[in-house]
Write a protein that holds these residues in place. Structure first.
Motif, PDB file in Angstrom:
ATOM      1  N   ASP A 100      36.845  48.985  41.907  1.00  0.00           N
ATOM      2  CA  ASP A 100      37.579  47.877  41.295  1.00  0.00           C
ATOM      3  C   ASP A 100      36.800  46.573  41.415  1.00  0.00           C
ATOM      4  O   ASP A 100      37.353  45.524  41.746  1.00  0.00           O
ATOM      5  CB  ASP A 100      38.963  47.732  41.943  1.00  0.00           C
ATOM      6  N   GLU A 101      35.497  46.650  41.133  1.00  0.00           N
ATOM      7  CA  GLU A 101      34.640  45.475  41.196  1.00  0.00           C
ATOM      8  C   GLU A 101      33.900  45.303  39.879  1.00  0.00           C
ATOM      9  O   GLU A 101      33.827  46.226  39.056  1.00  0.00           O
ATOM     10  CB  GLU A 101      33.628  45.612  42.341  1.00  0.00           C
ATOM     11  N   THR A 102      33.353  44.119  39.669  1.00  0.00           N
ATOM     12  CA  THR A 102      32.537  43.856  38.489  1.00  0.00           C
ATOM     13  C   THR A 102      31.140  44.433  38.716  1.00  0.00           C
ATOM     14  O   THR A 102      30.569  44.236  39.792  1.00  0.00           O
ATOM     15  CB  THR A 102      32.431  42.343  38.234  1.00  0.00           C
ATOM     16  N   PRO A 103      30.593  45.170  37.743  1.00  0.00           N
ATOM     17  CA  PRO A 103      29.249  45.748  37.908  1.00  0.00           C
ATOM     18  C   PRO A 103      28.162  44.683  37.797  1.00  0.00           C
ATOM     19  O   PRO A 103      27.599  44.446  36.730  1.00  0.00           O
ATOM     20  CB  PRO A 103      29.159  46.764  36.764  1.00  0.00           C
ATOM     21  N   ARG A 104      27.898  44.031  38.894  1.00  0.00           N
ATOM     22  CA  ARG A 104      26.941  42.926  38.892  1.00  0.00           C
ATOM     23  C   ARG A 104      25.515  43.418  39.149  1.00  0.00           C
ATOM     24  O   ARG A 104      25.290  44.463  39.751  1.00  0.00           O
ATOM     25  CB  ARG A 104      27.333  41.886  39.943  1.00  0.00           C
ATOM     26  N   ALA A 105      24.573  42.614  38.681  1.00  0.00           N
ATOM     27  CA  ALA A 105      23.160  42.957  38.842  1.00  0.00           C
ATOM     28  C   ALA A 105      22.325  41.699  38.729  1.00  0.00           C
ATOM     29  O   ALA A 105      22.840  40.618  38.402  1.00  0.00           O
ATOM     30  CB  ALA A 105      22.731  43.964  37.775  1.00  0.00           C
TER      31      ALA A 105
END
Length: 218
Positions: A100-105
């Protein structure tokens, strides 16, 4: 004259926006295996300096996914050609959905500079290489060659890092290359941006800007 080790005309054009008298050099240096960009670029800079005999700039870059310990990072090119960009995006989004997190990069670039001289203390890192590895190799052979000393740590290499943060999305856009279609920054994927827009937030450009300030004083 500053020698930029690359065969990519786009990199040279970008470098010339920040630096005067930049010349591209086609040199196939050893790309060592490492979990960080710095040692890879630093080793290349030492080899390139030994080859060119003058100031050199080498870069290494990659996509670092949060939640995957930075994967694919230094292995980005290999992963792109084996696993594929879309599959990398799918894995990142799937993992983010499960937590339940934003797929950050982030895209990260490291520039390695070597001119055969030492460096005064600054916030930017200096790589001194694996001196112990050099000594062990010398002991085994009873001697050490000039090329061994050059690439194994006798020459300090200054490192400059540039980063652009974003998130992983479904592929969008027709421009760019590599991971650009799945990397969104400020509402647009890099593949949806014009060349000017992309260069304005480029991880390489940010590293070049920092390096240019240093080089002007150098």
């Amino acid at each position: 004259m500053l020698h930029y080790v690359t065969t990519n005309d786009g990199k040279v054009r970008e470098a010339r926006e920040y630096l005067d008298a930049v010349e591209a050099v086609d040199f196939d240096y050893t790309e060592v295996q490492a979990d960080d960009l710095g040692p890879i670029a630093a080793r290349g800079a030492r080899e390139a300096y030994a080859h060119v005999g003058g100031p050199v700039l080498v870069d290494d870059a990659g996509l670092f996914l949060e939640g995957f310990d930075g994967f694919p990072g230094p292995y980005s090119a290999y992963v792109e050609h084996t696993l594929g960009v879309e599959r990398v995006g799918e894995l990142a989004r799937q993992q983010a959905a499960e937590t339940d997190e934003t797929p950050r990069a982030q895209f990260r670039c490291v520039l390695a500079y070597c001119d055969g001289e030492g460096f005064a203390a600054t916030p930017d890192a200096v790589d001194y290489g694996d001196r112990r590895g050099h000594d062990l190799a010398a002991d085994e052979r009873g001697t050490a060659s000039t090329s061994d000393s050059v690439v194994s740590g006798d020459l300090p290499v200054k490192l400059f890092t540039g980063t652009v943060r974003g998130r992983i999305v479904e592929p969008r856009g027709e421009g760019g290359f590599g991971y650009d279609p799945i990397f969104e920054h400020d509402g647009k994927t890099l593949a949806e941006m014009t060349a000017a827009e992309k260069n304005a937030i480029s991880h390489r450009g940010r590293a070049l800007a920092t390096f240019a300030e240093f080089y002007a004083e150098r």
